[in-house]
Structure formats: C-alpha cells, structure tokens
Design an enzyme around this catalytic site. Sequence first.
Site, PDB file in Angstrom:
ATOM      1  N   SER A 183       0.794  -1.223   0.000  1.00  0.00           N
ATOM      2  CA  SER A 183       0.000   0.000   0.000  1.00  0.00           C
ATOM      3  C   SER A 183       0.827   1.273   0.000  1.00  0.00           C
ATOM      4  CB  SER A 183      -0.946   0.003   1.201  1.00  0.00           C
ATOM      5  OG  SER A 183      -0.224  -0.065   2.421  1.00  0.00           O
ATOM      6  N   HIS A 211      -4.975  -3.736  -2.713  1.00  0.00           N
ATOM      7  CA  HIS A 211      -4.548  -2.741  -3.693  1.00  0.00           C
ATOM      8  C   HIS A 211      -4.276  -3.351  -5.068  1.00  0.00           C
ATOM      9  CE1 HIS A 211      -4.103   0.610  -0.809  1.00  0.00           C
ATOM     10  NE2 HIS A 211      -3.868  -0.372   0.041  1.00  0.00           N
ATOM     11  N   LYS A 242     -11.842   0.039  -2.193  1.00  0.00           N
ATOM     12  CA  LYS A 242     -10.922   0.620  -3.177  1.00  0.00           C
ATOM     13  C   LYS A 242     -11.513   0.454  -4.578  1.00  0.00           C
ATOM     14  CE  LYS A 242      -7.130   0.077   0.047  1.00  0.00           C
ATOM     15  NZ  LYS A 242      -8.015  -0.230   1.208  1.00  0.00           N
TER      16      LYS A 242
END
Length: 393
Positions: A183, A211, A242
């Site tokens: 990250s 991610h 996300k």
Amino acid sequence: MDLFDSYKSFTQPRELMEAGLYPYFHALETAQDTEVVINGKSTIMLGSNNYLGLTNDPRTIAAAHAALDKYGTGCSGSRFLNGTLVLHLELEKELADFFHKDAAITFSTGFQTNLGIVSALATRHTYILHDAENHASLLDASRLSFAKNVLKFEHSNMEALEDKLARLPLEAPKLIITDGVFSMSGDIAKLPEIVALKKKYNARLMVDDAHGVGMIGDCGRGTASYFNLEDDVDVIMTTFSKSFASLGGCAAASADVIEYIKHKSRPFIFSASIPPANAAAALEALRILRNSPERVQALIEIAAYMRGKLRENGIPIMDGSTAVIPIYTYSLIRTLTIAKRLLEEGVYVNPVLPPAVPDDMCLLRTSYTATHTREQMDRAVEIITRVFNEIKE
C-alpha cells in the site's frame, strides 16, 4: 496513577495543529472523484484508493439505491442468523468466479476480513510468516489469533523468508502472508519466489490484494493473476473500499477453507452483515470491471504518464509500475510543509510519516484513478514541481 494521566503527554497532534501543519481529517465537501472540494477549493485528488473511478459512477450509485429500496438500510443481524440476503450470496458467487476459486466469503470491512481469516485459520501450532511491510490489519490479525509464533521477514527479501522457513519443522503448519501490491510503496510482491518457497517448505499462502485487485492482472484480478499463479495462492483477500467502490471485504479459496471460516471465524459470526447498499455497490463495481477491463489499462497508463512527468521535472519518486507513486520528501517537517502547500495550491496527497517509514525517509503517497485526465496530471505536476522547488531541505 489514573489511567488517563498518561494520555496527557500525547501532545503531538495539538502541537502540529498550532503550527498549522496537522495533515489529517480534511473534510471533503463533494463526492470522491478525480477532483474534490476541500475548504471551498477545487482540489485534484491524488490521495484516493478509488482506483477504477467507480465511487461516483451512476451505475454503482443506482445499484445502491435499488438495494436500499428493496432491502432497507441494514440487515440487523449476523450472517449466521437473520443477516444473510440473497444479495450476499450472489456477490459471493460472482467473487468466487472472478478469482477462479471454489467459494468466497464476505465481511463488513477489509480490516475485519483479515482479522476473520487469520484468526480462524491459525491455531496455537501455526507459524505465521509476514512480510515486514504487510498492512497493519494483517499484523493485528496475527496478534489476535491463537498462533504463538508470528515471524516477520525483511520486505521482499526471499533469502530472509527462506532462512526462517528452513528453521521450522517441515511438518508444522505454516502460513505465509503477503500483500500483493504494497500500500505505501506500490511495489508488487515477489509471488513466484514466494510460491516456490511455499512448496519447498510445505506451507500455505495468503495474499492480501486490497490494492492489487482492479490494478493488475487479467481483468484486474490481482497479483496471483498477474503472475499466473492463482492455483498456487491458497487464500486471496481483497477489500471493497478501493476498486469496488464500497465498504467490506472478501476471501476467496477452496470450498472447504471457506466453509471452515464461515463456522469458525468469530469476526464473521458475531458481526452484522454488509448493509444492502454496500453489497449491491460492490457487486455492480465487480460487474463493471468484468465488462470493462480497459479501465485497468487506463489506470496503469495514467499512472505511467504521471510517473514520467514527475521524473522529467526532477521530482524524486520511488521506482515502480503500479498506480501508487511515492514521492520522497525525507524529513518530517518538510513533508508536512509540502503537503500543506500542495493542498493550498489545489493538490491533495497523503503524507507518510514515522513510524510507517524511517525518520529520514518520509514521503508523500500519491495514487491514481482510471478516470484521471492528462490535463489534470499536467496541472498537478506543475504545482508539485513549483512547491518542491520553493521548499528545499
């Protein structure tokens, strides 16, 4: 001594506020997008994890609205009892198919997902091996599990990982845990080498791809797909906050592993299920990704464009190929000063400070969205370059 007496010495936030350098809790006045309004000013957002640009997409919003109309605002219970909707089952089925796994299970947050997976799978006899830069939720999950032996290896150092594995009993249960895309740095785990060590030392492997999903791999399926190693990763985890434009998380694995987690994971059993609107938004985002894989390419292209522009202008950045680009600022005060100036000039970035980094290696974490434009990147680079040239060491 009163319990709260020791808290009085925690003065750093107040000191930074008094100096005008406090970098947190900036309130957005508009929806999460490539540009937002902060303090009444239009600001280019370079600090979001909205990688696919779907948090403000009309389709995800419409799906959330429809779920609200059909199911109401919440589920009022655990998945174990009254909190399972047909919507949850539909989401889990499509997630399992997306990750090429037998089954999937959803949790109410990404943090809770890691806590729920690790605490269920790790026993007192399990050895857990962590990359030193794994997300805090993974480390906390290990601490809160029954595992007595939690080991860290130096970030992406395969010799260090093998050294630790070689010292453990071959027959002992071992779980290697790594982020897929890290990250803070944006670098990609050395998954082929990790898989080789997993097989050599009779271990299991979990990849936190919070991610990586939506950013790399075929159709954005993440790190395991990126290296064509989906069959060799035992548990794939991701979050919905996300690329999936919502809130929640999931694990995808073999059917027996998911069935075990369902019946043994206390964070799953004793928490209310994902609210209908969140589940529907995540499902719609997943469907958009599957039908529009070009968004993944657009994300990488805009990040590559920005990376090139930053280098052209002499901005010190960390090497990489993902949509996370760290910019070195080194000292704490310089980092906070630059972050403040950038915000005043119309660019939002995230300062990364000790203990997340060494004292002299502070940085600004910038991240990008598939819907960013080159014109926005050009404006952001101009502002960043000007501020960096004005604020020297």
